[in-house]
Design a protein around this motif. Structure first.
Motif, PDB file in Angstrom:
ATOM      1  N   GLU A 191       0.819  -1.211   0.000  1.00  0.00           N
ATOM      2  CA  GLU A 191       0.000   0.000   0.000  1.00  0.00           C
ATOM      3  C   GLU A 191       0.854   1.263   0.000  1.00  0.00           C
ATOM      4  O   GLU A 191       0.602   2.207   0.739  1.00  0.00           O
ATOM      5  N   PHE A 194      -1.150   4.468  -0.350  1.00  0.00           N
ATOM      6  CA  PHE A 194      -2.376   4.494   0.458  1.00  0.00           C
ATOM      7  C   PHE A 194      -2.912   5.905   0.672  1.00  0.00           C
ATOM      8  O   PHE A 194      -4.122   6.137   0.591  1.00  0.00           O
ATOM      9  N   GLU A 195      -2.033   6.860   0.956  1.00  0.00           N
ATOM     10  CA  GLU A 195      -2.489   8.213   1.296  1.00  0.00           C
ATOM     11  C   GLU A 195      -3.233   8.893   0.154  1.00  0.00           C
ATOM     12  O   GLU A 195      -3.978   9.849   0.381  1.00  0.00           O
ATOM     13  N   ARG A 199      -8.035   3.214   0.861  1.00  0.00           N
ATOM     14  CA  ARG A 199      -8.598   1.914   1.225  1.00  0.00           C
ATOM     15  C   ARG A 199      -7.477   0.956   1.590  1.00  0.00           C
ATOM     16  O   ARG A 199      -6.425   0.977   0.967  1.00  0.00           O
ATOM     17  N   THR A 200      -7.735   0.112   2.591  1.00  0.00           N
ATOM     18  CA  THR A 200      -6.644  -0.673   3.149  1.00  0.00           C
ATOM     19  C   THR A 200      -7.092  -2.062   3.572  1.00  0.00           C
ATOM     20  O   THR A 200      -8.284  -2.301   3.799  1.00  0.00           O
ATOM     21  N   VAL A 202      -5.352  -3.291   6.264  1.00  0.00           N
ATOM     22  CA  VAL A 202      -4.773  -3.330   7.605  1.00  0.00           C
ATOM     23  C   VAL A 202      -5.720  -4.054   8.557  1.00  0.00           C
ATOM     24  O   VAL A 202      -6.936  -3.801   8.562  1.00  0.00           O
ATOM     25  N   VAL A 213       0.564  -6.525   5.019  1.00  0.00           N
ATOM     26  CA  VAL A 213       0.382  -5.198   4.430  1.00  0.00           C
ATOM     27  C   VAL A 213       1.659  -4.398   4.634  1.00  0.00           C
ATOM     28  O   VAL A 213       2.220  -4.381   5.741  1.00  0.00           O
ATOM     29  N   ARG A 215       3.573  -0.527   4.034  1.00  0.00           N
ATOM     30  CA  ARG A 215       3.424   0.902   3.762  1.00  0.00           C
ATOM     31  C   ARG A 215       4.822   1.519   3.677  1.00  0.00           C
ATOM     32  O   ARG A 215       5.798   0.989   4.227  1.00  0.00           O
TER      33      ARG A 215
END
Length: 369
Positions: A191, A194-195, A199-200, A202, A213, A215
């Protein structure tokens, strides 16, 4: 002394899997200008990060870095347990750790292409077979084709969501279906963007322990030079990955700065908001100009110029703007990827884009007037 190559003396050689690896050399040299080529934060990190960096002293640099206290801060921000969290030297290390933990020679790793090159390189380095599943013609996620490739030998599935270089996404439902279809495989959902998407997966590892996951703090947070990422997953699986990771894998400067970067969410949200607005403006401009592109959920847009792509990249560089030729990626022949930045930078980009498209003869007739 005779040359050992000439006299038949055996020489040290890396494993066959390593000798067969493709090379990945991103064009980092000569990057003077507006950096819209590497999906980095184009305005830099939060001022709070720079202020913290200025307070780093000799003693901070003389001591070995202590990762766990900052892991607890990151875990609290992400609303997960520290035992579910491992800070890494960028997401690249997270991928490397998963490959080393779960892949052996004879295993298979599945990826959807085109995508981030390090999935293939790090998986293949273990001696595993990499199964590349082409995305659909419109670069949508090929859930059916991917599920059909899952077999007993499948031990790793790596998915960038949103994907790079296409900006396309897989739905949460599709990602969970993959995890359910491959219970003996580690399923990495990267992800990194992601920012810009929101949607995630996590915490889904609590229901499906094969889900991981990742980041990064290289994109929205503007810390690409510090090499900081985070890998999250089931507690028992993460305990195994910690055995592989060096206790000093993340440097002291990155650990000192991460809490300040996380604390300034207003800065991150403002930047991400400007990027999303700029992306809509760029996509509208491309649509008006008759340039094919793929709607993106990341901080970039991929467009197709065909045989004009290299002229476009060169003409934009002459105007002080760097963009990325992605023609070597599968299915991306003649494609260019453009990163979005601040509102002011987007204004400059759109002006240069119009001039360049007109100069190379890429505008459709009605857009020329």
């Amino acid at each position: 002394m005779r040359n050992p190559f000439e006299c038949g003396v055996p020489m040290l050689s890396p494993r066959q899997a390593v000798r067969n690896l493709p090379t990945y050399h991103p064009p980092l040299g000569g990057r003077e200008g507006l950096r819209l080529d590497f999906n980095e934060n184009t305005v830099g990190c939060s001022p709070r990060v720079l202020e913290r960096m200025r307070r780093i002293d000799f003693d901070d640099l003389a001591r070995y870095p202590e990762r766990e206290p900052v892991e607890a801060i990151v875990a609290s921000y992400l609303d997960v347990n520290p035992r579910e969290t491992l800070l890494t030297n960028g997401v690249d290390e997270a991928i490397h750790l998963l490959c080393q933990a779960y892949l052996e020679a004879g295993d298979e790793a599945c990826i959807v292409v085109p995508t981030f090159a390090m999935y293939q390189i790090l998986a293949a380095a273990t001696g595993a077979r990499v199964v590349s599943v082409p995305a659909a013609q419109d670069f949508s996620f090929p859930i059916g084709d991917l599920c059909r490739q899952i077999k007993r030998a499948t031990r790793l599935i790596a998915i960038a969501n949103p994907n790079n270089p296409t900006g396309s996404v897989a739905s949460v439902e599709d990602l969970l279906l993959i995890a359910d279809s491959a219970p003996d495989a580690a399923v990495l959902v990267d992800e990194a963007y992601f920012e810009f998407y929101g949607r995630t997966l996590v915490a889904k590892w609590r229901e499906r322990p094969n889900v991981f996951v990742a980041r990064t703090f290289s994109k929205a947070y503007g810390l690409a030079g510090l090499r900081a990422g985070v890998l999250m997953g089931n507690e028992q699986q993460m305990d195994s990955l910690r055995r592989l990771a060096s206790p000093y894998n993340v440097n002291s400067v990155a650990l000192a700065c991460l809490p300040e970067a996380l604390a300034d969410q207003d800065y991150v949200r403002r930047y991400a908001s400007e990027v999303r607005a700029g992306k809509e403006r760029l996509q509208s401009e491309l649509n008006r100009s008759g340039i094919p592109f793929w709607p993106s959920q990341a901080n970039f847009v991929l467009m197709r110029l065909g045989e004009l792509n290299s002229r476009f990249v060169g003409a934009m560089r002459e105007r002080g703007i760097l963009v990325r030729d992605r023609s070597r990626d599968q299915g991306c022949q003649g494609c260019v990827r453009i990163t979005l930045g601040s509102s002011q930078q987007t204004e400059r980009l759109l002006g240069a884009l119009r001039e360049t498209l007109r100069e190379i003869g890429a505008l459709r007739e009605e857009a020329r007037s």
